[in-house]
Write a protein that holds these residues in place. Structure first.
Motif: not given
Ligand code: FE2
Length: 275
Positions: A147-151
């Motif tokens: 959710e926070r950092d898809p990469a």
């Protein structure tokens, strides 16, 4: 998946299931779905092999699984269905036979992610001091990261992200795969390990993603929402989803002639009940 919402601070998490209760297998299956593990108190004392056989039969787990690493001539000493985990200065297995702590890992260093779905640790004798078993809800932490950092999450899903190699002196073998993946049913599975067997490929996935993902998981593994330390007592079994949780151990001290002793069994199946 319910386990993605589990909170290990809830004291109900570590409450044991009494194996003598008629619906004990159902309770175990329920707990595994909700949080990835269950503690089971077995009945009378008895030989560990018999305890593991009756527990695995009640949970319809089938035969124990022998990890790929232990199918070589050089490692056949470790290929028993049930592995004794206790300190032994004559044995050079880096995990089973020392009183040192064990960092986060999943069982099955050479096996594909998700192949070993269930681990049971049966406690014959607890350590004199220390030796708690540690559980990390790495799947729930990964869901938060996604959710926070898809990469960063994408880097952890890369099939090139993590190489694990055997640290058993007799044999030089390794396997590369993702840290997390999605199985055929669409459920997340984990291979999150962060110990001396790991070589991280920081060029896998989007630039910087694996560094950030790993930093996030390392912090999350200290978060009591995701991390639990438990002291198994003699006659208790810890049943957990090896494809959904990472685990480890705190260092311990033995008393002379009274060594901490766990017996481990692995299964390719997950616990189920007839109804
Ligand atoms: Fe393990």
């Amino acid at each position: 998946m319910q386990q993605l919402h589990a909170d290990f601070r809830d004291p109900r998490c570590a409450r044991p299931v009494d194996f003598t209760e008629h619906d004990a297998p159902n309770q175990v299956v329920h707990n595994l779905e909700e949080r990835g593990f269950a503690v089971v108190t077995m009945a009378e004392p008895g030989p560990p092999d018999a305890k593991l056989a009756s527990l695995s039969a009640a949970l319809r787990l089938g035969n124990p699984y022998i990890p790929a690493l232990y199918r070589y001539a050089e490692t056949k000493d470790y290929s028993a269905s049930y592995s004794d985990i206790r300190s032994d200065t004559n044995d050079r297995h880096p995990g089973f036979n020392t009183t040192a702590g064990q960092a986060w890992h999943v069982d099955g260093l050479l096996d594909e992610i998700g192949d070993i779905r269930t681990t049971i640790l049966y406690c014959v004798r607890a350590a004199h001091r220390g030796g708690n078993t540690l559980l990390f809800n790495s799947l729930a932490a990964f869901a938060e990261l996604r959710e926070r950092d898809p990469a960063a999450a994408e880097a952890l899903l890369s099939p090139e992200a993590l190489n694990r190699r055997s640290t058993i002196p007799a044999i030089d073998v390794n396997a590369t795969g993702p840290v997390f993946s999605v199985d055929e049913e669409g459920d997340l599975i984990t291979r999150y390990t962060d110990n001396e067997t790991c070589t991280w490929n920081f060029s896998a996935g989007p630039p910087g993603g694996l560094h950030r993902g790993l930093a996030f998981l390392r912090a999350a593994s200290d978060n009591p929402r995701y991390r639990l330390a438990m002291r198994l007592t003699p006659g208790q079994a810890l049943v957990f989803r090896n494809d959904r949780l990472s685990h480890g151990r705190q260092p311990y001290e033995d008393k002379p002639n009274s060594r901490r002793h766990l017996v481990r069994a692995l299964y390719a199946n997950v616990p189920t009940t007839p109804n």
